[in-house]
Design a protein around this motif. Structure first.
Motif, short mmCIF file in Angstrom:
data_model
loop_
_atom_site.label_atom_id
_atom_site.label_comp_id
_atom_site.label_asym_id
_atom_site.label_seq_id
_atom_site.Cartn_x
_atom_site.Cartn_y
_atom_site.Cartn_z
N UNK A 1 0.86 -1.19 0.00
CA UNK A 1 0.00 0.00 0.00
C UNK A 1 0.89 1.24 0.00
N UNK A 2 0.37 2.31 -0.62
CA UNK A 2 1.05 3.61 -0.52
C UNK A 2 0.23 4.49 0.42
N UNK B 1 -1.22 7.18 -0.26
CA UNK B 1 -2.46 7.56 -0.94
C UNK B 1 -3.49 6.44 -0.89
N UNK B 2 -3.05 5.20 -1.10
CA UNK B 2 -3.96 4.05 -1.01
C UNK B 2 -4.63 4.02 0.36
N UNK C 1 -7.23 6.75 0.66
CA UNK C 1 -8.39 6.44 -0.19
C UNK C 1 -9.25 5.37 0.46
#
Lengths: 634, 309
Positions: free
Chosen positions: B196-197, B199-200, B203
């Motif tokens: 995961x990043x 941003x992920x 989100x």
């Protein structure tokens, strides 16, 4: 231009943007090539150009470039990805690193893998989860041995989409001729690799040409930039078209009213009401409920992690596989597979390893190395063992039948790892080619090796012949002749002799009654182990006490223990006195001597009773052999 | 979107759904393979997402392992409140562990510095807790995009019997076949959010409506400026240096840890949407708010070799 500016507008726009991300898909790709080809620089460039490098990282990068950099005054983008201290010191990429970036269309997970031959296992690791491979070549050097190796490993690991990144094109004056040469050469040799898509792109990672932005210096090139290609390439959904496979990971049993099977759908689709079958046992039921992360759903598809309940109560546990009844997987305890060896200790046929295949762990043995593959020339070579980073096509035998598919048809249910049973290290990775069903293999139950299996492989019935009698009665002489005769008939034998054992295993024991009991107990245990190993064991011990001989008998299975009473009267023994022991005992030099000042309890129901006075020992031994022949042992 | 006859989409699984499924697979694999796993719960957003995924992974059962929070005694008060509420709301066992020797010695970030404080109250405390309870696997919420040495770490990361990590001798990890075999005393750190990043994560928090510690959202908070960072005065233990003044500022945190070591950023982002928006245009990476990563650029690798998460 970038997504960042588009969404500045309002909170609603942000929400909309985020919800739109739901549709963004993910591409996992592998980059390979040696550090000299500019692989880390290329990834650094992708991160840099997609604005995934933040100001503080950039500042750290500038610092690091001064310390370790290899490109003089410029920022060395490679330092962004060569993370571990050792790599930064040595300037090479020694392990797989995962990097992330995203555009409006896709999120990318990059497995950055080393290119040298001694890191083949690391490349295989990165390739195992990748949809696409970017193979780097240095335009000056063209295709190298390692390019061929990378293409081969990518293909072996099931990657169907390849980009040939012809890097450092600036160093060959952006030459179209040079680029076309390299492309043609790659296409001709990669013909056999069955790649679905193949694109060659001329680029300069260092200066950014054709990585994310179209180069102005190569008007002759009309193809996509690397990023354009990565954003749009259709890597297909084979996994969705394949038949339904669901390896059960965990049985979900919160209470008596609910019994669900949790796992990740390996391939295909499933809907409530579908018939499913447990691979192997073959019990069939229908799907009652599918619980997805978002709640109950009517259908689910490959790669989703769900919990399935069935209409019928079937005994299913971790390691079982639910599958489509009309297209079942192979269920076999033997297979042919490609194995990549990943450990310093060589893989040896016949040694047993743990195999994790799906959610199942079994023991596995390589029964035969069909051939080793030279990763540079693709030649097949005969081999007796497999060393680190070597790849071979092998036959394997498992401790029990498991469900699997050929790797080509299903990467998820056709792959396995091998684990060393002592160190627990992951020592190998395998890709199933096909199940083996040849008649010669079918009854080869490799791993449940028990007494019967060992005896069978020796072609004999295990037995313990327990010779008992006074010192000087002739036990050892007769036992020795019997063993020679058995050996002459090809039987595997061993003799446990009282004197020999007392010099080793039992040298701590004396001749008190307690020690005599312990002496016999130990010998009985050793005889049992030897019988378990399938041997015919001859025990030659005075063993004066009935109860200890009885104890030894109880250690063995019915029909395996034969008491042989060598019946020689004590007067005869004293007369023979081969070791001069009776004389010493009579003189009081030896205490607790059987027959003198320690009792001998003669057997009452010996299987073989040998009268051994004035007889040829050969003849006495023959009497034993005849008995054994009657019992099917000799 | 292509829809096939039986109503299934022919499209690829979306990024978030693929990440979600992968994480759930990892979490279930740990639960199925280990004798005594535990989930490290640090109260931050990544931990929150990991816990949310664990709840989904075993539904309708509860996750078959407890949560462990290593409390340095210097966490933000809001974090502790949120931690206790979360465990209660989800009905999970929560183990809170603090290094008793560290407490006895009065270890704190002001007198002993971030490095000593982190080593004794976090790294050592974690090792003590894992040994004390005999956990053979511990989930952590770390992501590979956070930091360079994490980028190379396995999903199932092997730790020797003294909890150390050997980056040069990692087990190869292929497909989704994780090697869960350990000898007595050895353990695995499992990282379900590896891919995961940041941003992920946001989100997912937004689409799944996952509760978060309020500190992530901007509010007026008392802060002082120190070493170029805004440090929140969370309680009376915070000593002021000469010339420092406590100011009320609209601030929020991108990452949460010990309050004296965690820099705030000035921000008006008081909704999740605003946070995501701010992050998308941000020019600094999230760990830059952590003093402990600044010691030197390979400091995380060093800490991990010693047993840090």
């Amino acid at each position: 231009m970038s997504m960042n500016e588009q969404i500045l507008a309002s909170e609603e726009a942000v929400t909309e943007y985020i919800l739109a991300q739901e549709d963004k898909d993910q591409l996992r790709f592998l980059t390979c090539g040696s550090v000299d080809d500019g692989k880390s620089t290329l990834i650094g460039r992708l991160l840099y150009d997609t604005k995934l490098i933040f100001e503080d990282q950039l500042a750290a990068l500038e610092r690091d470039s001064k310390k370790h950099g290899t490109v003089g005054e410029e920022i060395d983008l490679a330092l962004l990805v060569d993370g571990l201290e050792a790599e930064r010191e040595q300037g090479i990429t020694i392990d797989v690193a995962y990097r992330f970036f995203a555009t409006d269309k896709r999120k990318f997970i990059v497995a950055d893998t080393p290119g040298h031959e001694q890191y083949t296992r690391n490349m295989a690791t990165g390739a195992s989860t990748a949809d696409l491979a970017v193979l780097l070549v240095d335009a000056r050097n063209g295709l190298m041995v390692q390019t061929r190796r990378h293409a081969f490993i990518a293909s072996l690991l099931g990657i169907r989409h390849v980009v040939l990144a012809v890097n450092k094109i600036d160093l060959v004056d952006y030459s179209e001729t040079r680029f076309e040469e390299i492309r043609a050469e790659f296409e001709s040799f990669a013909n056999g690799f069955d790649f679905e898509t193949f694109v060659a792109i001329p680029m300069s990672a260092r200066f950014g040409d054709n990585v994310t932005a179209r180069s102005e210096r190569m008007g002759w090139y009309n193809g996509p930039t690397l990023l354009e290609h990565l954003e749009t390439v259709d890597v297909g959904e084979h996994v969705l078209e394949a038949p339904f496979r669901f390896p059960v990971q965990w049985v979900n049993r919160p209470n008596l009213d609910f019994r669900g099977y949790s796992g990740t759908i390996a391939s295909g689709k499933v809907a409530v009401g579908d018939s499913v079958v447990v691979a192997g046992p073959g019990k069939t039921s229908k799907v009652a409920r599918i619980i997805a992360p978002e709640g109950d759903v009517k259908t689910a598809r490959a790669e989703e992690a769900v919990t399935i309940t069935l209409e019928d109560e079937i005994d299913i546990s971790r390691g079982d596989q639910l599958c489509a009844p009309e297209a079942r997987p192979d269920v076999a305890d033997q297979m042919a597979a490609h194995v990549i060896w990943m450990a310093d200790d060589a893989m040896l046929p016949g040694r047993s390893y743990l195999m994790k295949i799906g959610t199942k762990t079994v023991t596995a043995t390589v029964t035969e190395i069909k051939h080793k593959i030279n990763v540079n020339s693709f030649e097949h070579i005969a081999a007796k063992k497999l060393d680190l980073n070597e790849i071979a096509f092998c036959n394997l035998a498992l401790s029990q039948a498991v469900a699997f598919d050929p790797y080509e048809a299903n990467r998820s249910t056709g792959s396995f790892i091998l684990i060393d049973r002592m160190t627990n290290a992951t020592v190998g990775a395998g890709m199933v080619w096909f199940a083996l069903r040849r008649a010669t293999n079918i009854h080869w139950q490799a791993l449940e090796v028990d007494k019967a299996a060992r005896a069978e492989s020796l072609g004999q019935k295990p037995a313990v012949l327990w010779f008992t009698g006074l010192s000087g009665s002739g036990k050892s002489t007769i036992a020795s002749i019997v063993e020679k005769k058995l050996h002459a008939e090809g039987k595997q034998t061993y003799t446990l002799d009282g004197d020999n054992i007392r010099h080793g295993l039992n040298r701590d024991l004396g001749f008190t009654d307690a020690d005599r009991v312990e002496n016999i107990r130990r010998v009985g245990e050793v005889a049992r182990l030897f019988a378990d190993a399938g041997l015919i064991t001859l025990v030659s011990f005075i063993s004066p006490f009935r109860s200890e001989r009885g104890m030894a008998r109880e250690l063995l299975d019915e029909g395996e223990f034969f008491e042989v009473f060598v019946d020689t009267p004590i007067e005869e023994c004293k007369k023979r006195d081969p070791k001069g022991l009776y004389k010493k005992a009579a003189a009081g030099e030896i205490k607790n001597f059987t027959g003198i000042d320690s009792p001998y309890e003669a057997p009452e129901n010996a299987e073989i009773h040998l009268h051994n006075v004035n007889r040829d020992p050969e003849e006495v031994a023959d009497e034993v052999i005849r008995f054994l022949k009657d019992k099917g042992i000799a | 979107m292509n829809v096939t006859a039986n109503g299934l989409t022919a499209q690829r699984l979306s990024n978030l759904r693929r990440l979600e499924a992968e994480s759930i697979h990892i979490i279930r694999e740990v639960a199925a393979e280990f004798r005594n796993p535990v989930m490290l719960y640090s109260i931050g957003k990544d931990s929150g997402v990991m816990l949310h995924l664990a709840m989904k992974a075993f539904y309708p059962s509860k996750p078959p392992f407890p949560l462990l929070h290593v409390d340095t005694t210097w966490k933000f008060r809001d974090m502790i409140t949120f931690r206790d509420e979360t465990a209660k709301r989800l009905g999970l066992d929560l183990i809170v562990y603090t290094n008793p020797e560290g407490v006895a010695q009065g270890i704190n970030p002001f007198d002993h510095g971030s490095s000593v404080h982190t080593h004794i109250m976090k790294t050592e405390a974690l090792k003590q807790a894992l040994t004390k309870y005999g956990f053979d696997a511990a989930f952590g919420g770390a992501r590979r995009d956070e930091e360079k040495s994490r980028a190379k770490e396995r999903v199932f990361s092997f730790r020797n019997s003294s909890h150390g990590w050997d980056p040069k001798n990692q087990r190869p990890e292929l497909w989704n076949l994780y090697n869960a075999r350990v000898a007595k005393g050895e353990s695995i750190r499992a990282f379900p959010l590896s891919n995961w990043t940041e941003l992920d994560i946001w989100q997912y928090i937004l689409t799944e409506n996952i509760p978060m510690v309020p500190l992530y959202k901007a509010a007026r908070r008392p802060v002082v400026e120190r070493d170029g960072m805004l440090i929140m005065v969370d309680d009376e233990r915070m000593p002021l240096l000469p010339g420092e003044v406590v100011q009320e500022k609209m601030v929020r945190f991108r990452t949460l840890g010990c309050y004296p070591l965690t820099g705030a950023i000035e921000s008006d982002a008081d909704t999740l949407q605003a946070i995501v928006k701010e992050m998308l245009i941000a020019r600094t990476s999230e760990r830059s708010g952590r003093l402990i990563d600044h010691d030197d650029s390979a400091s995380m690798e060093k800490k991990k070799r010693e047993g840090y998460f």
